[in-house]
Design an enzyme around this catalytic site. Structure first.
Site: not given
Ligand code: ADP
Ligand code: MG
Length: 404
Positions: A379, A200, A38, A356
């Site tokens: 976000g 999420k 960053r 993230g």
């Molecule tokens: P990002 O940060 O890219 O927006 P999220 O925070 O929504 O993504 O989700 C990321 C998390 O989702 C990761 O830690 C991953 O391990 C988890 N994840 C992905 N697929 C599954 C699943 N099938 N069951 C449980 N957790 C999952």
């Molecule tokens: Mg995340």
């Protein structure tokens, strides 16, 4: 660029510029910056401003000190790292407001940088306090925001203080975010596809409604797929689910059908009884998840299908990993599609990734160069894709004011 003034349009020679940056970097126990991505990302805008003779004040938050002066969340290590990266003198202020800071700001000369201490050492930053905002604003003549990651928050440094400036511009990073995310929302090269996954679902479902209008295909994976499956009446064993989102998930599928939007769910999933590397796994249809098992990745048929869609696309937007990629046994879906997207970028497609964990996944594969744009805001990029006007963006001057 989404109708906002750019830092390139400012006349900064001899002026004091307040720039909100995102130096929310990880520190180790010895107070060393362990990842300076960053900081390096901010160098382009800093270089532009200093080359044009600005006196530059940089301000950021770091972590969640919640209004307390927490030594371990101080920005001094960032000042030290920055000093190694730029050829300009850097001063560090022990606070972000107050007489001492004001004096340091007043004594800056063109080409110098003053980095302020963590904005969130004052609770007034996040509460967007008017007096605190005025105190921050009193330090400078021009305002630049280059911190996309906090642009969805109306804080003193992103929103409150901007009212005191006639000219409020986007830094180069923020400008690039608006160009690529905005371009994707408004007018993507077709065919365009989206890939949504991760955990999420609450934050991601609202994005679908808006995003899908400009996409030819939306593919769902990751933990959020199981909320859809359960909403459709399937047994999902111990898979991750957000019951509160089931009704909306169902509605999303119905709306998509009605409007003839193509939403795809995994056609096979990798399941296991525990989240542990090397544990026994099976590949099953989404209709065949036994009790006691959970879906942890998309299966090989899904990877193939999704890859075909990606390869045929001119624009790809990705947010959210396809499985529990942190554990090698469940990383294949995420890794395979990351590689396919990188190949598609090389063939001329515009590819954008946000989130993230998604960005962490491609970083661990050294594939960040394989994407046209890697969004820095988790976000913020989601709220932007949802079609919301971000307070930190709304606060910037309109582009036309740059001409006068
Ligand atoms: P990002 O940060 O890219 O927006 P999220 O925070 O929504 O993504 O989700 C990321 C998390 O989702 C990761 O830690 C991953 O391990 C988890 N994840 C992905 N697929 C599954 C699943 N099938 N069951 C449980 N957790 C999952
Ligand atoms: Mg995340």
């Amino acid at each position: 660029m989404f109708g906002k003034m750019s830092v390139r349009d400012l006349d900064v020679a001899g002026k004091t510029v307040f720039m909100r940056v995102d130096y929310n970097v990880p520190l180790n126990e010895r107070q060393e910056v362990t990842d300076d991505t960053r900081i390096r990302a901010s160098l382009e805008t800093i270089g532009l401003l200093l080359d044009r003779g600005a006196k530059l004040i940089l301000a950021s938050h770091l972590g969640r000190p919640k209004g307390q002066h927490k030594l371990e969340l101080g920005l001094k290590p960032v000042a030290d790292r920055l000093a190694e990266l730029v050829d300009h003198p850097i001063r560090f202020a022990q606070d972000c407001v107050g007489d001492e800071v004001k004096e340091l700001a007043d004594n800056l000369i063109p080409g110098e940088i003053l980095l302020l201490e963590n904005l969130r050492f004052h609770a007034e930053e996040t509460s967007n306090d008017p007096e605190f905002s005025a105190a921050l604003a009193s330090l400078a003549e021009l305002y630049v925001n280059d911190a996309f990651g906090t642009a969805h928050r109306a804080h003193a440094s992103t929103e409150g203080m901007t009212k005191h400036f006639a000219q409020r511009a986007a830094g180069l990073l923020l400008e690039r975010e608006l160009t690529f995310l905005g371009g994707f929302l408004m007018n993507p090269n077709r065919p365009a596809c989206g890939l949504l996954g991760g955990a999420k679902i609450g934050g991601k479902l609202p994005v679908i409604e808006n995003l899908i209008k400009n996409l030819d295909t939306l593919m769902i994976g990751g933990g959020m797929a199981f909320t859809f499956f359960k909403a459709l009446g399937l047994g999902i064993g111990e898979s991750m689910v957000d019951e509160s989102m089931m009704e909306i998930a169902l509605q999303t599928i119905r709306n998509a059908k009605k409007d003839k939007h193509d939403i795809q769910l995994p056609v096979d999933v990798v399941i296991a009884r525990e989240i542990a590397d090397g544990t026994k796994v099976q590949v099953v249809l989404p209709t065949d998840i036994p009790d006691g098992w959970m879906g942890l990745d998309i299966g090989p048929k899904t990877i193939e299908r999704y890859s075909d869609v990606i390869q045929a696309s001119k624009s790809v937007f990705w947010n959210g990993p396809m499985g529990v990629f942190e554990v090698p046994s469940f990383a294949r879906g995420t890794h395979s599609l990351a590689k396919v997207i990188a190949e598609t970028t090389a063939q001329g497609a515009t590819t954008v990734i946000g989130g993230g964990d998604s960005v962490a996944a491609i970083t661990s594969l050294s594939l960040t160069d394989g994407f046209t744009h890697v969004s820095t805001g988790g976000g913020a990029s989601l709220e932007f894709m949802e079609g919301k006007m971000l307070p930190g963006v709304a606060a910037l001057s309109d582009a036309k004011e740059a001409m006068v």
